[in-house]
Design an enzyme around this catalytic site. Structure first.
Site, PDB file in Angstrom:
ATOM      1  N   HIS A  56       0.805  -1.214   0.000  1.00  0.00           N
ATOM      2  CA  HIS A  56       0.000   0.000   0.000  1.00  0.00           C
ATOM      3  C   HIS A  56       0.847   1.278   0.000  1.00  0.00           C
ATOM      4  O   HIS A  56       0.308   2.381  -0.037  1.00  0.00           O
ATOM      5  CB  HIS A  56      -0.908  -0.019   1.238  1.00  0.00           C
ATOM      6  CG  HIS A  56      -2.135   0.825   1.111  1.00  0.00           C
ATOM      7  ND1 HIS A  56      -2.455   1.820   1.998  1.00  0.00           N
ATOM      8  CD2 HIS A  56      -3.127   0.818   0.185  1.00  0.00           C
ATOM      9  CE1 HIS A  56      -3.583   2.390   1.646  1.00  0.00           C
ATOM     10  NE2 HIS A  56      -4.017   1.807   0.543  1.00  0.00           N
ATOM     11  N   LYS A  69       3.237   4.454  -1.020  1.00  0.00           N
ATOM     12  CA  LYS A  69       3.175   5.364  -2.158  1.00  0.00           C
ATOM     13  C   LYS A  69       4.357   6.325  -2.066  1.00  0.00           C
ATOM     14  O   LYS A  69       4.281   7.364  -1.411  1.00  0.00           O
ATOM     15  CB  LYS A  69       1.837   6.104  -2.157  1.00  0.00           C
ATOM     16  CG  LYS A  69       0.637   5.158  -2.341  1.00  0.00           C
ATOM     17  CD  LYS A  69      -0.651   5.785  -1.903  1.00  0.00           C
ATOM     18  CE  LYS A  69      -1.834   4.855  -2.142  1.00  0.00           C
ATOM     19  NZ  LYS A  69      -1.762   3.609  -1.367  1.00  0.00           N
ATOM     20  N   HIS A  97      -9.026  10.778   0.218  1.00  0.00           N
ATOM     21  CA  HIS A  97      -8.224   9.554   0.185  1.00  0.00           C
ATOM     22  C   HIS A  97      -6.953   9.762   1.006  1.00  0.00           C
ATOM     23  O   HIS A  97      -6.215   8.817   1.277  1.00  0.00           O
ATOM     24  CB  HIS A  97      -7.873   9.180  -1.254  1.00  0.00           C
ATOM     25  CG  HIS A  97      -7.245   7.829  -1.399  1.00  0.00           C
ATOM     26  ND1 HIS A  97      -5.891   7.647  -1.542  1.00  0.00           N
ATOM     27  CD2 HIS A  97      -7.788   6.585  -1.390  1.00  0.00           C
ATOM     28  CE1 HIS A  97      -5.619   6.355  -1.635  1.00  0.00           C
ATOM     29  NE2 HIS A  97      -6.757   5.689  -1.540  1.00  0.00           N
ATOM     30  N   LYS A 117      -4.645  10.338   4.339  1.00  0.00           N
ATOM     31  CA  LYS A 117      -4.692   9.787   5.697  1.00  0.00           C
ATOM     32  C   LYS A 117      -3.789  10.634   6.580  1.00  0.00           C
ATOM     33  O   LYS A 117      -2.598  10.786   6.292  1.00  0.00           O
ATOM     34  CB  LYS A 117      -4.206   8.341   5.740  1.00  0.00           C
ATOM     35  CG  LYS A 117      -5.073   7.353   4.971  1.00  0.00           C
ATOM     36  CD  LYS A 117      -4.584   7.189   3.574  1.00  0.00           C
ATOM     37  CE  LYS A 117      -5.349   6.061   2.879  1.00  0.00           C
ATOM     38  NZ  LYS A 117      -5.396   6.227   1.422  1.00  0.00           N
TER      39      LYS A 117
END
Length: 583
Positions: A252, A254, A491, A493
């Site tokens: 996950h 990025k 989106h 966090k």
């Protein structure tokens, strides 16, 4: 695991032999379809393309044809690949040449997210919208100048095409801004991500005039035909699928690493996947490092470390993959000077961890230990003084995992132990700190720019929520009026600790990690261990490394530089009738 990902894996497992005809729904866009990713063509029929494919050659399209000729040619290449139909060599050469040499002034690619086909089937956008975004970006200052203006925090939020006010905000950004020549002459780049739409990504490089530069991609969401597409069309791209044995873990992270002609580099830590919707529909955040120059050749191996040990943490993280394609990138990082980096790199890598040892690739342990050493909160000296417990912990994410039957099971008993830590209280087992979670309501999503489709980035499972109804007591609405982003779903966090007057932060974390055990780590055992299932990366801002006591997030008239904060506080709690958006 995200609900949409589980659904996708089931769908992929049930789909086979792409050369066979199946009964599929016709693409709702018909001849106007702009998609070029394989999964879209596996899910929808395109009779107009089938007719062209059966002719065995590409015919000239009429002037009034509703789609660009080059888009149709690339769609046919994808279909040929799926059906193992070999095109004529001259057709391949023509398509390949066009992809490699398309002028950077061309409009934004109309390529969508491969997961969009299963979550937002009717989504489309026009060439006019894409052109508008491109023009807005080109009218802004060079990225190097904007990066300097946004120092020392270097924290940016993505531009939202439907929110014109975001086009000119000082810290609004598009993906192509990361490739701006003002940042340096790009030599090569590395993209580590979960979902990558390779066609859309290459469009961004082409727009910036960087389409031929070597690019390495690591991705976690499997595209069965990505290798074929890259082999056929993209000789400058090296790819690697990161496979995870744990069915509840995902890759996950990025992260982008951009190396320039003099071997200096920049690191970008983001919350966005690499496809159109993530960079246009949703609120995303990213941190851009200062330029990290190359070290002198005779420098020792440990030279160029930052005060936050960013370099050693990044090296350790890259080494955890244990794959050959990263060797060159590890060497680039080793030879770079990170001494000007002021944030901590926070990582999660699948495995079991304790707080002993450095670096520890577990969000729970890393954040908890750093806050225990560096987070300073006011001491409670009188009955009416603030004290640590008056500073609330805020957690905002785009997905929520299975947290247990009661708050004490993991949310408060494990996650809050980490987030509530400070210098006078290390990993409190039973913290009384206030914890607030920001997650969009159904009304937030339905009133967003894209209606129900705006909830595509919020894969919180309804079945999971039914088992943890107690969570609603912690939930607050998504509101971001002051950044003009209330109607664009988050989106991004973020996690932080805010003062009772809501003007200051004790720390701030932006990360790919949602509120889940897989991302942060499971329950801490009596031995102090926690098990991580997923790869995640974020950066932690601590005021002392910016020579500040606290980060100021609201203007109080004292000329203090404001820390960029995306949503509105004080928070707006859920009303009795409110429910979280669930898939």
């Amino acid at each position: 695991m995200d609900a949409f990902l589980l659904k996708r894996k089931v769908q992929d497992a049930n789909s086979h032999d792409n050369a066979k005809k199946t009964c599929k729904e016709k693409c709702p866009h018909a001849a106007k379809c702009y998609r070029r990713n394989p999964h879209h063509f596996k899910e929808f029929d395109h009779p107009h393309l089938d007719a062209l494919l059966e002719k065995g050659e590409f015919l000239e399209l009429p002037p009034d044809y509703p789609q660009d000729k080059q888009v149709v040619k690339e769609q046919l290449e994808v279909l040929r690949g799926l059906r193992n139909v070999k095109p004529k060599l001259e057709q391949v050469a023509s398509a390949k040449e066009h992809v490699e040499e398309r002028p950077s002034s061309s409009s934004v690619s109309k390529v969508g997210d491969k997961r969009l086909s299963s979550r937002n089937k009717s989504t489309s956008y026009t060439a006019q919208t894409s052109s508008t975004v491109s023009n807005k970006s080109s009218n802004m200052k060079p990225m190097a100048e904007r990066l300097k203006e946004n120092g020392p925090y270097n924290l940016f939020f993505t531009t939202i095409p439907d929110a014109p006010q975001t086009h000119t905000q000082q810290n609004s950004i598009t993906f192509t801004d990361l490739l701006c020549p003002s940042l340096g002459e790009l030599k090569c780049s590395l993209q580590i991500n979960f979902m990558i739409d390779i066609a859309w990504l290459m469009e961004q490089y082409l727009k910036a005039g960087q389409g031929k530069k070597p690019l390495t991609i690591l991705y976690g969401d499997e595209w069965p035909d990505m290798k074929k597409y890259i082999e056929l069309m993209l000789p400058n791209v090296t790819e690697h699928l990161v496979k995870i044995k744990d069915p509840f873990g995902i890759h996950h992270s990025k992260v982008g690493i951009y190396v320039y002609s003099d071997n200096s580099l920049r690191v970008v830590v983001s919350t966005a996947n690499l496809y159109y919707e993530d960079w246009n529909y949703y609120c995303q955040g990213l941190w851009i490092s200062p330029l990290c120059p190359v070290l002198p050749e005779d420098s020792p191996d440990k030279a160029g470390e930052s005060p936050t040990n960013f370099k050693s943490t990044l090296l350790s993280y890259l080494q955890q993959y244990n794959i050959g394609v990263l060797k060159t990138w590890i060497d680039y990082v080793k030879r770079a000077d990170f001494s000007n980096v002021k944030v901590f790199l926070i990582t999660s890598v699948p495995g079991k961890y304790t707080s002993v040892g450095k670096p520890v690739h577990c969000h729970l342990h890393s954040v908890g230990e750093l806050l225990s050493h560096h987070c300073v909160l006011p001491a409670k000296t009188t009955p009416t003084s603030e004290g640590p417990l008056s500073w609330g912990v805020l957690a905002q994410s785009s997905s929520i995992g299975s947290l247990g039957k009661v708050p004490a099971e993991w949310l408060r008993g494990t996650l809050l132990r980490s987030l509530a830590s400070h210098k006078d209280c290390r990993l409190p087992a039973n913290s009384n700190s206030t914890l607030s979670i920001i997650f969009p309501t159904k009304d937030n999503v339905l009133s967003s720019y894209y209606g129900p489709q705006g909830g595509g980035c919020l894969p919180y499972s309804k079945s999971v929520h039914e088992k943890q109804k107690w969570l609603k007591d912690y939930l607050h609405q998504w509101k971001a009026d002051h950044t003009n982003r209330s109607r664009a779903m988050p989106h991004i966090k973020t996690y932080c600790r805010v003062s009772p007057c809501t003007t200051k932060l004790a720390w701030f974390l932006i990360t790919s990690a949602n509120i889940s055990k897989s991302a942060w780590g499971g329950n801490i055992t009596k031995a102090g261990t926690s098990y991580v299932r997923s790869y995640e990366v974020g950066v932690l801002f601590l005021p002392k490394y910016f020579e500040e006591t606290y980060f100021q997030i609201k203007d109080t008239g004292d000329d203090t530089k404001l820390f960029p904060f995306i949503y509105d506080i004080p928070l707006t709690p859920y009303k009795n009738a409110d429910e979280p958006w669930c898939n």
